[in-house]
Design a protein around this motif. Structure first.
Motif, mmCIF file in Angstrom:
data_model
loop_
_atom_site.group_PDB
_atom_site.id
_atom_site.type_symbol
_atom_site.label_atom_id
_atom_site.label_comp_id
_atom_site.label_asym_id
_atom_site.label_seq_id
_atom_site.Cartn_x
_atom_site.Cartn_y
_atom_site.Cartn_z
ATOM 1 N N LEU A 8 -6.953 14.825 -51.433
ATOM 2 C CA LEU A 8 -6.444 13.802 -52.333
ATOM 3 C C LEU A 8 -5.140 13.278 -51.766
ATOM 4 C CD1 LEU A 8 -7.002 15.430 -55.850
ATOM 5 C CD2 LEU A 8 -8.302 13.565 -54.829
ATOM 6 N N GLN A 9 -4.967 11.935 -51.778
ATOM 7 C CA GLN A 9 -3.746 11.313 -51.296
ATOM 8 C C GLN A 9 -3.302 10.221 -52.267
ATOM 9 O OE1 GLN A 9 -3.402 10.756 -46.829
ATOM 10 N NE2 GLN A 9 -5.617 10.608 -47.042
ATOM 11 N N VAL A 10 -1.996 10.113 -52.452
ATOM 12 C CA VAL A 10 -1.408 9.026 -53.233
ATOM 13 C C VAL A 10 -0.119 8.600 -52.550
ATOM 14 C CG1 VAL A 10 -2.375 9.895 -55.381
ATOM 15 C CG2 VAL A 10 -0.051 10.545 -54.756
ATOM 16 N N GLY A 11 0.266 7.331 -52.724
ATOM 17 C CA GLY A 11 1.511 6.857 -52.136
ATOM 18 C C GLY A 11 1.532 5.349 -52.044
ATOM 19 N N TRP A 12 2.285 4.842 -51.057
ATOM 20 C CA TRP A 12 2.293 3.402 -50.799
ATOM 21 C C TRP A 12 1.730 3.149 -49.410
ATOM 22 C CZ3 TRP A 12 4.913 1.724 -46.547
ATOM 23 C CH2 TRP A 12 6.033 2.447 -46.113
ATOM 24 N N ARG A 13 1.267 1.907 -49.200
ATOM 25 C CA ARG A 13 0.506 1.616 -47.989
ATOM 26 C C ARG A 13 0.622 0.132 -47.650
ATOM 27 N NH1 ARG A 13 -3.597 4.875 -46.166
ATOM 28 N NH2 ARG A 13 -5.149 3.955 -44.768
ATOM 29 N N VAL A 14 0.707 -0.186 -46.350
ATOM 30 C CA VAL A 14 0.574 -1.548 -45.841
ATOM 31 C C VAL A 14 -0.675 -1.536 -44.969
ATOM 32 C CG1 VAL A 14 1.627 -3.434 -44.542
ATOM 33 C CG2 VAL A 14 3.084 -1.865 -45.865
ATOM 34 N N ASP A 15 -1.706 -2.284 -45.375
ATOM 35 C CA ASP A 15 -3.013 -2.131 -44.733
ATOM 36 C C ASP A 15 -3.813 -3.434 -44.853
ATOM 37 O OD1 ASP A 15 -5.549 -1.381 -43.867
ATOM 38 O OD2 ASP A 15 -5.450 0.591 -44.798
ATOM 39 N N PRO A 16 -3.723 -4.328 -43.849
ATOM 40 C CA PRO A 16 -4.462 -5.594 -43.913
ATOM 41 C C PRO A 16 -5.973 -5.425 -43.990
ATOM 42 C CG PRO A 16 -2.753 -5.689 -42.234
ATOM 43 C CD PRO A 16 -2.840 -4.258 -42.662
ATOM 44 N N ALA A 17 -6.521 -4.403 -43.332
ATOM 45 C CA ALA A 17 -7.965 -4.203 -43.367
ATOM 46 C C ALA A 17 -8.437 -3.801 -44.760
ATOM 47 C CB ALA A 17 -8.371 -3.142 -42.354
ATOM 48 N N LEU A 18 -7.623 -3.054 -45.474
ATOM 49 C CA LEU A 18 -7.995 -2.615 -46.807
ATOM 50 C C LEU A 18 -7.726 -3.678 -47.856
ATOM 51 C CD1 LEU A 18 -8.916 -0.369 -48.759
ATOM 52 C CD2 LEU A 18 -6.556 0.495 -48.747
ATOM 53 N N TYR A 19 -6.562 -4.350 -47.759
ATOM 54 C CA TYR A 19 -6.131 -5.244 -48.830
ATOM 55 C C TYR A 19 -6.219 -6.732 -48.486
ATOM 56 C CZ TYR A 19 -4.169 -1.018 -50.897
ATOM 57 O OH TYR A 19 -4.006 0.221 -51.432
#
Length: 334
Positions: A138-149
């Motif tokens: 399990l993972q939680v946090g913040w993310r910068v991800d052009p492929a995902l978002y």
């Protein structure tokens, strides 16, 4: 659903916590009563999903431990393309082996500063809290991800992996949202810049319900209940976790220069200039909160990234700080 958790909401009024973490809370009082926020899946989202790399894998390899000059230990390292800077926990019984299968963690938490590193389309970077047992993660946090978002905004994220199955946010069944005011993949309007005198940060917890084994996501210091992963979707995490990690992640396709992480600069030990994690804590198998002083530390690529683990940065509570970041393969003026 009303969970039975050790950490219970101190204040059910979400509006009182909105300014503490970010503007991630929905405007106009959230969704109507009886509904929850789920991002609309578009055709472009489905196309981009084909290019999302698999989650960081694990396998055994010799590891040089850079924390407190301890002897090298064997620990997990990342899949090809991933670079990690992380602190990972000892057990609540002060075992010398953080991957001791006898560890029993019923949850963990952290606070993390928010940044927006500039990256390219087939790259991503994140700061995350991760709990694990075997192939269940399990993972939680913040993310910068052009492929995902489909953009380069700093967004919250959740992720689970159960054997060969893994999923981000609400792209597939798994996580059950119960909070009508909180989208799990919303963007942050405020994030940190080097030299800022006050940090923009988010606080998050993953806690296990001792009654039914569900794993809950809580946000902010007031322990707002966002949703849960049902026990039934897991194999090994049907019981307690045996490993907890906090820290930064960067991914570039093999052969592509590593991109910046965190503040884009090597850490100097100053929360006004560095990306950081703090408030390291775990729950033991009795539901007791253990504030972590001792951690093992690892940096996959010290030529491009760094991490400073400071158990007692200053006096007071929650002052274990892990400063991380780096320019990757790019020149950065710091």
């Amino acid at each position: 659903m009303k969970p039975t958790l050790t950490r219970r909401a101190q204040n059910p009024d979400i509006s009182s916590t909105a300014n503490k973490s970010s503007s991630i809370w929905l405007k106009d009082n959230g969704c109507p009563l009886g509904t929850v926020p789920i991002r609309r899946i578009t055709k472009d989202d489905l196309i981009r999903q084909r290019h999302i790399p698999p989650p960081e894998g694990t396998f055994e390899s010799p590891l040089t431990n850079i924390n407190n000059n301890r002897e090298p230990k064997t620990s997990n390292i990342s899949s090809q393309g991933y670079k990690l800077t992380k602190s990972f926990s000892y057990s609540a019984c002060n075992s010398s082996n953080p991957y001791d299968p006898n560890n029993k963690f019923a949850g963990a938490g952290m606070s993390a500063s928010l940044w927006n590193p500039r990256i390219e389309s087939q790259q991503h970077t994140a700061c995350r809290l991760k709990i694990q047992k075997g192939s269940n993660i399990l993972q939680v946090g913040w993310r910068v991800d052009p492929a995902l978002y489909g953009d380069t905004k700093t967004r919250s994220f959740i992720h689970f992996q159960a054997g060969n199955i893994h999923c981000f946010n609400t792209l597939c069944p798994g996580f059950i949202i119960v909070n009508r005011d909180f989208p799990v993949d919303a963007s942050f309007d405020n994030f940190q810049h080097r030299g800022d005198k006050s940090a923009s940060e988010i606080t998050m917890f993953i806690d296990r319900d001792f009654v039914n084994g569900n794993w809950w996501l809580l946000y902010d210091e007031s322990n707002v209940e966002v949703g849960f992963w049902p026990q039934k979707i897991f194999t090994e995490l049907r019981s307690f976790a045996d490993n907890v990690e906090w820290g930064g992640v960067a991914y570039s396709e093999p052969g592509v220069p590593e991109h910046p992480m965190g503040s884009r600069c090597f850490p100097i030990g100053d929360p006004n200039y560095d990306a950081y994690c703090r408030r390291f804590n775990v729950l033991n198998d009795k539901g007791e909160t253990i504030h972590i002083d001792k951690t093992n530390v690892r940096v996959d690529d010290p030529n491009h990234y760094g991490l400073m683990d400071v158990p007692h940065w200053r006096g007071g509570k929650y002052q274990h700080m892990a400063f991380y970041g780096g320019p990757g393969g790019f020149e950065t003026l710091c």
